[in-house]
Design a protein around this motif. Structure first.
Motif, PDB file in Angstrom:
ATOM      1  N   MET A   1       6.015   3.916   5.161  1.00 55.76           N
ATOM      2  CA  MET A   1       4.860   4.325   4.895  1.00 55.76           C
ATOM      3  C   MET A   1       4.247   4.183   5.481  1.00 55.76           C
ATOM      4  SD  MET A   1       6.236   4.785   1.379  1.00 55.76           S
ATOM      5  CE  MET A   1       7.668   4.315  -0.007  1.00 55.76           C
ATOM      6  N   VAL A   2       3.756   2.939   6.508  1.00 52.35           N
ATOM      7  CA  VAL A   2       2.558   3.011   7.866  1.00 52.35           C
ATOM      8  C   VAL A   2       3.066   4.200   8.047  1.00 52.35           C
ATOM      9  CG1 VAL A   2       2.105   2.099   9.415  1.00 52.35           C
ATOM     10  CG2 VAL A   2       3.153   0.606   7.562  1.00 52.35           C
ATOM     11  N   ALA A   3       3.824   4.752   8.332  1.00 53.42           N
ATOM     12  CA  ALA A   3       3.463   5.923   9.456  1.00 53.42           C
ATOM     13  C   ALA A   3       3.669   6.883   8.960  1.00 53.42           C
ATOM     14  CB  ALA A   3       5.600   6.323  10.471  1.00 53.42           C
ATOM     15  N   VAL A   4       3.220   7.935   7.510  1.00 53.64           N
ATOM     16  CA  VAL A   4       3.144   8.541   7.278  1.00 53.64           C
ATOM     17  C   VAL A   4       1.617   8.317   6.321  1.00 53.64           C
ATOM     18  CG1 VAL A   4       5.317   9.392   7.076  1.00 53.64           C
ATOM     19  CG2 VAL A   4       4.470   8.469   5.145  1.00 53.64           C
ATOM     20  N   ARG A   5       1.190   7.777   6.480  1.00 51.49           N
ATOM     21  CA  ARG A   5      -0.283   7.132   5.683  1.00 51.49           C
ATOM     22  C   ARG A   5      -1.078   8.468   5.454  1.00 51.49           C
ATOM     23  NH1 ARG A   5      -1.383   3.865  10.570  1.00 51.49           N
ATOM     24  NH2 ARG A   5      -2.000   5.356  11.881  1.00 51.49           N
ATOM     25  N   GLU A   6      -1.686   8.139   4.256  1.00 53.60           N
ATOM     26  CA  GLU A   6      -2.667   8.991   4.510  1.00 53.60           C
ATOM     27  C   GLU A   6      -3.860   9.073   4.820  1.00 53.60           C
ATOM     28  OE1 GLU A   6      -2.512   9.511  -0.772  1.00 53.60           O
ATOM     29  OE2 GLU A   6      -0.452   9.054  -0.010  1.00 53.60           O
TER      30      GLU A   6
ATOM     31  N   THR B   1      -6.665   5.294  -0.134  1.00 53.47           N
ATOM     32  CA  THR B   1      -8.482   6.005  -0.106  1.00 53.47           C
ATOM     33  C   THR B   1      -9.001   5.528  -1.306  1.00 53.47           C
ATOM     34  OG1 THR B   1      -6.521   7.399  -1.032  1.00 53.47           O
ATOM     35  CG2 THR B   1      -6.672   7.342   1.146  1.00 53.47           C
ATOM     36  N   VAL B   2      -8.728   4.942  -2.611  1.00 53.77           N
ATOM     37  CA  VAL B   2      -9.509   5.184  -3.520  1.00 53.77           C
ATOM     38  C   VAL B   2     -10.600   3.512  -3.170  1.00 53.77           C
ATOM     39  CG1 VAL B   2      -9.613   4.479  -5.735  1.00 53.77           C
ATOM     40  CG2 VAL B   2      -8.077   5.946  -5.011  1.00 53.77           C
ATOM     41  N   LEU B   3      -9.988   2.220  -2.844  1.00 58.31           N
ATOM     42  CA  LEU B   3     -11.180   1.727  -2.143  1.00 58.31           C
ATOM     43  C   LEU B   3     -11.777   1.633  -1.669  1.00 58.31           C
ATOM     44  CD1 LEU B   3      -8.015  -1.481  -2.115  1.00 58.31           C
ATOM     45  CD2 LEU B   3     -10.154  -1.748  -3.553  1.00 58.31           C
ATOM     46  N   THR B   4     -10.995   2.096  -0.285  1.00 56.67           N
ATOM     47  CA  THR B   4     -12.328   3.156   0.836  1.00 56.67           C
ATOM     48  C   THR B   4     -13.557   3.396  -0.131  1.00 56.67           C
ATOM     49  OG1 THR B   4     -10.515   3.064   2.105  1.00 56.67           O
ATOM     50  CG2 THR B   4     -12.527   4.069   2.533  1.00 56.67           C
ATOM     51  N   ALA B   5     -12.760   4.779  -0.788  1.00 54.78           N
ATOM     52  CA  ALA B   5     -13.697   5.632  -1.832  1.00 54.78           C
ATOM     53  C   ALA B   5     -14.941   4.928  -2.982  1.00 54.78           C
ATOM     54  CB  ALA B   5     -13.287   6.975  -2.426  1.00 54.78           C
ATOM     55  N   ALA B   6     -14.655   3.811  -2.799  1.00 57.98           N
ATOM     56  CA  ALA B   6     -14.829   2.883  -4.412  1.00 57.98           C
ATOM     57  C   ALA B   6     -16.333   1.531  -3.565  1.00 57.98           C
ATOM     58  CB  ALA B   6     -14.090   2.166  -4.978  1.00 57.98           C
ATOM     59  N   GLY B   7     -15.905   2.210  -2.613  1.00 58.59           N
ATOM     60  CA  GLY B   7     -17.206   1.204  -1.313  1.00 58.59           C
ATOM     61  C   GLY B   7     -16.072  -0.270  -1.032  1.00 58.59           C
ATOM     62  N   ALA B   8     -15.492  -0.012  -1.196  1.00 56.70           N
ATOM     63  CA  ALA B   8     -14.760  -1.815  -0.629  1.00 56.70           C
ATOM     64  C   ALA B   8     -15.020  -2.114   0.629  1.00 56.70           C
ATOM     65  CB  ALA B   8     -13.281  -1.526  -1.293  1.00 56.70           C
ATOM     66  N   GLY B   9     -15.429  -1.198   1.786  1.00 55.65           N
ATOM     67  CA  GLY B   9     -15.835  -2.056   2.637  1.00 55.65           C
ATOM     68  C   GLY B   9     -15.032  -2.079   3.342  1.00 55.65           C
ATOM     69  N   ARG B  10     -14.111  -2.847   4.439  1.00 55.35           N
ATOM     70  CA  ARG B  10     -13.369  -2.577   5.432  1.00 55.35           C
ATOM     71  C   ARG B  10     -12.470  -3.039   4.684  1.00 55.35           C
ATOM     72  NH1 ARG B  10     -10.723  -6.648   9.185  1.00 55.35           N
ATOM     73  NH2 ARG B  10      -9.253  -5.380  10.261  1.00 55.35           N
ATOM     74  N   VAL B  11     -10.897  -2.035   4.905  1.00 54.82           N
ATOM     75  CA  VAL B  11     -10.200  -1.566   3.673  1.00 54.82           C
ATOM     76  C   VAL B  11      -9.022  -2.241   4.628  1.00 54.82           C
ATOM     77  CG1 VAL B  11      -8.340  -1.029   2.479  1.00 54.82           C
ATOM     78  CG2 VAL B  11     -10.992  -1.153   2.177  1.00 54.82           C
ATOM     79  N   ILE B  12      -8.046  -3.408   4.291  1.00 55.33           N
ATOM     80  CA  ILE B  12      -6.823  -3.005   5.393  1.00 55.33           C
ATOM     81  C   ILE B  12      -5.325  -3.376   4.264  1.00 55.33           C
ATOM     82  CG2 ILE B  12      -5.253  -5.204   6.351  1.00 55.33           C
ATOM     83  CD1 ILE B  12      -7.836  -6.459   7.079  1.00 55.33           C
ATOM     84  N   ALA B  13      -4.490  -2.198   4.370  1.00 57.99           N
ATOM     85  CA  ALA B  13      -3.754  -1.983   4.349  1.00 57.99           C
ATOM     86  C   ALA B  13      -1.931  -2.920   4.468  1.00 57.99           C
ATOM     87  CB  ALA B  13      -3.036  -0.327   4.016  1.00 57.99           C
ATOM     88  N   VAL B  14      -1.286  -3.250   3.638  1.00 50.20           N
ATOM     89  CA  VAL B  14      -0.352  -4.384   3.876  1.00 50.20           C
ATOM     90  C   VAL B  14       0.735  -3.320   3.552  1.00 50.20           C
ATOM     91  CG1 VAL B  14       0.647  -6.534   3.754  1.00 50.20           C
ATOM     92  CG2 VAL B  14      -1.746  -6.370   4.287  1.00 50.20           C
ATOM     93  N   GLU B  15       2.106  -3.344   4.437  1.00 50.57           N
ATOM     94  CA  GLU B  15       3.062  -1.921   3.982  1.00 50.57           C
ATOM     95  C   GLU B  15       4.336  -3.060   4.236  1.00 50.57           C
ATOM     96  OE1 GLU B  15       5.631   0.015   2.294  1.00 50.57           O
ATOM     97  OE2 GLU B  15       3.791  -0.578   1.056  1.00 50.57           O
ATOM     98  N   PRO B  16       5.367  -2.976   3.959  1.00 46.21           N
ATOM     99  CA  PRO B  16       6.165  -3.692   4.237  1.00 46.21           C
ATOM    100  C   PRO B  16       7.148  -2.524   5.536  1.00 46.21           C
ATOM    101  CG  PRO B  16       6.873  -3.819   2.436  1.00 46.21           C
ATOM    102  CD  PRO B  16       5.904  -3.523   2.262  1.00 46.21           C
TER     103      PRO B  16
ATOM    104  N   ALA C   1       1.088  -1.107  -0.269  1.00 43.89           N
ATOM    105  CA  ALA C   1      -0.080  -0.129  -0.316  1.00 43.89           C
ATOM    106  C   ALA C   1       0.791   1.393   0.023  1.00 43.89           C
ATOM    107  CB  ALA C   1      -0.835  -0.201   1.362  1.00 43.89           C
ATOM    108  N   GLY C   2       2.069   0.992   0.546  1.00 41.67           N
ATOM    109  CA  GLY C   2       2.630   2.096   0.519  1.00 41.67           C
ATOM    110  C   GLY C   2       2.243   3.477   1.434  1.00 41.67           C
ATOM    111  N   THR C   3       2.202   4.517   1.238  1.00 36.92           N
ATOM    112  CA  THR C   3       1.316   5.849   2.002  1.00 36.92           C
ATOM    113  C   THR C   3      -0.347   5.212   1.902  1.00 36.92           C
ATOM    114  OG1 THR C   3       2.010   7.211   0.584  1.00 36.92           O
ATOM    115  CG2 THR C   3       3.341   7.066   1.965  1.00 36.92           C
ATOM    116  N   GLY C   4      -0.422   4.734   1.101  1.00 34.60           N
ATOM    117  CA  GLY C   4      -2.312   5.142   1.024  1.00 34.60           C
ATOM    118  C   GLY C   4      -3.093   4.820  -0.293  1.00 34.60           C
TER     119      GLY C   4
END
Length: 175
Positions: free
Chosen positions: A78-83, A59-74, A52-55
């Motif tokens: 990137m996780v700390a500055v998530r969007e 945000t697009v998945l969430t806005a598209a109505g993709a239910g609960r979104v889990i962003a996986v990022e190593p 997911a990088g910074t997400g």
């Protein structure tokens, strides 16, 4: 690959990445519409954004109505500055997803496939975490699109390097 991962782990790169790769509103709307069309026939309760990088596309998945979104990022930074705070961010890789078997209805790989360390292991993980009938959304460059990038005009040698990392379109679809 190891060099790319080291670059993304450089302190400060995540914030620069977030700024430099921001999408204009019109582009975001186009992707939201594309994801909605792709998911029309799917009962989406949980979606995964793998790599997911910074997400940006979380945000697009969430806005598209993709239910609960889990962003996986190593990468921790990137996780700390998530969007977005509208999704759950977890550390992990495509080859070892920190998600229960059958937990996902949709998996998004946006500009990640060509960077996978072990494609076979990642595909096995996608099969494991997707419920039967789940959908994979793949947004990736391929051999066939390598010369379409604007920078290829200025750096023609980049095409040779990138084609070595990118799958052929048929390979990506078959996977």
């Amino acid at each position: 690959d190891t060099t790319t991962r080291a670059l993304y782990e450089t302190p400060g790169v995540a914030a620069t990445y977030r700024e430099a790769r921001a999408l204009p509103d019109v582009t975001i709307r186009l992707w939201i519409d594309a994801f909605r069309r792709a998911l029309e026939s799917v009962d989406v309760r949980v979606a995964l954004d793998v790599g997911a990088g910074t997400g940006r596309f979380t945000t697009v998945l969430t806005a598209a109505g993709a239910g609960r979104v889990i962003a996986v990022e190593p990468i921790a930074e990137m996780v700390a500055v998530r969007e977005t705070s509208a999704a759950t961010f977890v550390r992990g890789t495509a080859e070892a997803l920190p998600v229960a078997t059958g937990a996902g209805d949709v998996v998004l790989l946006s500009m990640v496939y060509h960077q996978l360390r072990d494609r076979a292991a990642a595909i096995a993980e996608l099969r494991r975490v997707l419920r039967p009938g789940g959908v994979v959304l793949l947004r990736t460059p391929t051999h066939e699109t390598g010369e379409e990038f604007e920078w290829a005009r200025f750096f023609p040698e980049s095409t040779r390097v990138n084609v070595g990392r990118m799958p052929a379109r048929a390979e990506a679809i078959a996977a």
